[in-house]
Design an enzyme around this catalytic site. Structure first.
Site, mmCIF file in Angstrom:
data_model
loop_
_atom_site.group_PDB
_atom_site.id
_atom_site.type_symbol
_atom_site.label_atom_id
_atom_site.label_comp_id
_atom_site.label_asym_id
_atom_site.label_seq_id
_atom_site.Cartn_x
_atom_site.Cartn_y
_atom_site.Cartn_z
ATOM 1 N N ASP A 1 3.861 -8.182 8.064
ATOM 2 C CA ASP A 1 3.513 -7.388 9.236
ATOM 3 C C ASP A 1 3.214 -8.364 10.376
ATOM 4 O OD1 ASP A 1 0.990 -8.390 8.653
ATOM 5 O OD2 ASP A 1 0.017 -6.440 8.503
ATOM 6 N N CYS B 1 0.558 -10.211 4.641
ATOM 7 C CA CYS B 1 -0.173 -9.446 5.656
ATOM 8 C C CYS B 1 -1.512 -10.157 5.831
ATOM 9 C CB CYS B 1 -0.310 -7.968 5.291
ATOM 10 S SG CYS B 1 -1.327 -7.594 3.852
ATOM 11 N N THR C 1 -4.517 -9.754 4.588
ATOM 12 C CA THR C 1 -5.201 -10.050 3.321
ATOM 13 C C THR C 1 -4.244 -10.197 2.141
ATOM 14 O OG1 THR C 1 -5.372 -7.690 2.873
ATOM 15 C CG2 THR C 1 -7.246 -8.727 4.002
ATOM 16 N N HIS D 1 2.717 -14.973 -17.237
ATOM 17 C CA HIS D 1 2.268 -13.829 -18.039
ATOM 18 C C HIS D 1 2.753 -12.483 -17.507
ATOM 19 C CE1 HIS D 1 -1.350 -15.821 -20.299
ATOM 20 N NE2 HIS D 1 -0.229 -16.541 -20.368
ATOM 21 N N HIS E 1 3.908 -11.407 -24.566
ATOM 22 C CA HIS E 1 3.948 -11.369 -23.101
ATOM 23 C C HIS E 1 5.113 -10.519 -22.612
ATOM 24 C CE1 HIS E 1 1.564 -15.367 -23.143
ATOM 25 N NE2 HIS E 1 0.748 -14.339 -23.013
#
Ligand code: RB5
Length: 145
Positions: A8, A65, A67, A98, A134
């Site tokens: 963004d 973005c 965060t 993983h 996994h």
């Protein structure tokens, strides 16, 4: 590797910086998302990146973005998209090893640029584990809820 980067408005400066570094490192980078620093909705940045990945035009996606939270929430709405929000190199390694993540999300207001680049290099340089437990857990991630 073929990479697609999207952000963004809050992530565009880091996105451009990463494109320069990753291109210099030999990766082919495609950019989608915000065209400039004017307001741009983070779910749209995720939708555009997922569209490129789903068409097989890139190996991995990098979403940015402020965060990393909003873009990762949206990307994970899609089947077969495994987006990991990473703030450390350890998380990036585990996201690949993983979780077989195919998208990494970064917060431009959380990480410095060099820190973000180190995290991306770790992500791209780590293979998914082929250990059966996994693999089975990753398959469960795509199972209907
Ligand atoms: C934009 O101000 C900010 O909300 C966005 O970049 C992101 O952090 C959302 O999760």
């Amino acid at each position: 590797m073929k990479l697609v980067l999207s952000s963004d408005h809050a992530g565009i400066e880091m996105r451009k910086w990463l494109v320069g570094k990753l291109t210099s490192a030999g990766h082919a980078c495609q950019e989608v998302g915000a065209p400039d620093e004017s307001s741009y909705d983070y779910p749209d940045a995720s939708d555009e990146l997922v569209n490129v990945l789903a068409q097989g035009q890139a190996d991995y996606g990098i979403l940015i973005c402020g965060t990393g939270i909003g873009v990762s929430i949206r990307a994970n709405r899609y089947a077969n998209m495994r987006c990991a929000l990473c703030t450390t190199e350890y998380m990036a390694a585990m996201a690949r090893e993983h979780n077989d993540a195919n998208i990494i999300a970064l917060g431009s207001r959380v990480l410095g640029t060099e820190q973000a680049l180190a995290i991306v290099h770790t992500f791209l340089g780590t293979a998914a584990s082929q250990v059966p437990r996994h693999v089975a857990r990753v398959e469960k991630l795509s199972a209907p809820v």
